[in-house]
Scaffold this motif. Sequence first.
Motif, PDB file in Angstrom:
ATOM      1  N   LEU A 133      18.918  -6.973-101.226  1.00 59.34           N
ATOM      2  CA  LEU A 133      18.492  -7.765-100.083  1.00 59.34           C
ATOM      3  C   LEU A 133      17.941  -9.092-100.583  1.00 59.34           C
ATOM      4  O   LEU A 133      17.596  -9.224-101.760  1.00 59.34           O
ATOM      5  N   ARG A 161      15.758  -5.861-104.250  1.00 62.45           N
ATOM      6  CA  ARG A 161      15.670  -7.192-103.655  1.00 62.45           C
ATOM      7  C   ARG A 161      15.758  -8.264-104.743  1.00 62.45           C
ATOM      8  O   ARG A 161      15.304  -8.062-105.862  1.00 62.45           O
ATOM      9  N   ARG A 199      23.239  -9.543 -97.186  1.00 65.66           N
ATOM     10  CA  ARG A 199      22.965  -8.869 -98.449  1.00 65.66           C
ATOM     11  C   ARG A 199      23.974  -9.328 -99.496  1.00 65.66           C
ATOM     12  O   ARG A 199      24.930 -10.036 -99.172  1.00 65.66           O
TER      13      ARG A 199
END
Length: 350
Positions: free
Chosen positions: A52, A80, A39
Amino acid sequence: MTYPNLKELGWNAEFLRQLDIDEIGRLTPVRLTSVHRDRVEALGEDGPRTLLLPPGLTTGEVAVGDWVLADTASDPEADRIDRVLDRKSLLHRRAAGTDVRDQLIAANVDTLFITSSFNEDFNPARLERFLALALAAGVQPVFVMTKADLCDDLDPYLDALRDLAPSVPVVALDARDSDAAAQLADWCGPVQTVALLGSSGVGKSTLAATLTGDDIVTQDIRDDDAKGRHTTTARSFHRLKDGGWLIDTPGMRAVRLAGVEEGIDAVFADVAELAAGCRFTDCQHDTEPGCAVQAAIEAGDLDPDRLARWQKLKLEEARHSESLAQANARGKRFGKIVKEIKRAKPRYRE
């Protein structure tokens, strides 16, 4: 708590132009502040966030300082990265050990503080490597020499730096002194990003604490051999007192060059210019007739040790770049095979 806006973080028109119309308002620009195994941490106008990575992107392909577009709508449980924006600069090296890969050091850097000290750590050959990294990336290099308060005679060191790179600024300071921030203020102003690069024990973490005001734990070096343990174990992103940003890096004694041929030739511009004047394009600058480099050595205009260092770095850079190219080619072939297998699986089940 008040967080910096995009402009204060270093956002500019070059990054804005990379956004598609449908991405504006849907995706959020943020800047990476640390990279972990699975991450990344980022900072934006709404504050820090954990992101992420999307399929197909690894943490080895992003760097502290990168600008990315964050997608917070498609997965309510996890922010993300949607994509990484093109960089204006990238510092990188061949990874240490036997791993054949490119290791990213820092992205979107304006100035590199090449840090050494007025003691046994001073190593011109190592500084040439750091300088090649900066010039290949199009980053402004500055030699920051620490422990000036502990050295009785600075002149031999300063003369060596002038011989190495006459046009590169040199700042001599005591990293613990609050005046150090004023001495480096020209490169640390608002929207500017600087990176610290140097070997362990030269006072990088102490200097980082002085420039940022962060409570960074440091350890003193040993008096007998001028060595110490660096306290920075990962690349980190800090706000500077003068409004800019600092990327601190772990101590680096071994810097293996790859993909920086132009940077090497810029560091050794005198040698590269002489080599271009040789009679043969494949001249090895040894015993070939019409070698302009050897003629300069015989005339006393070029130090043979400088030629040897240029040749060593050029050979190393070519070898490492070739290895990386071969590894990347193997990776692409493997990825193609994996995709073909995945496409074929439904047919097998039928």
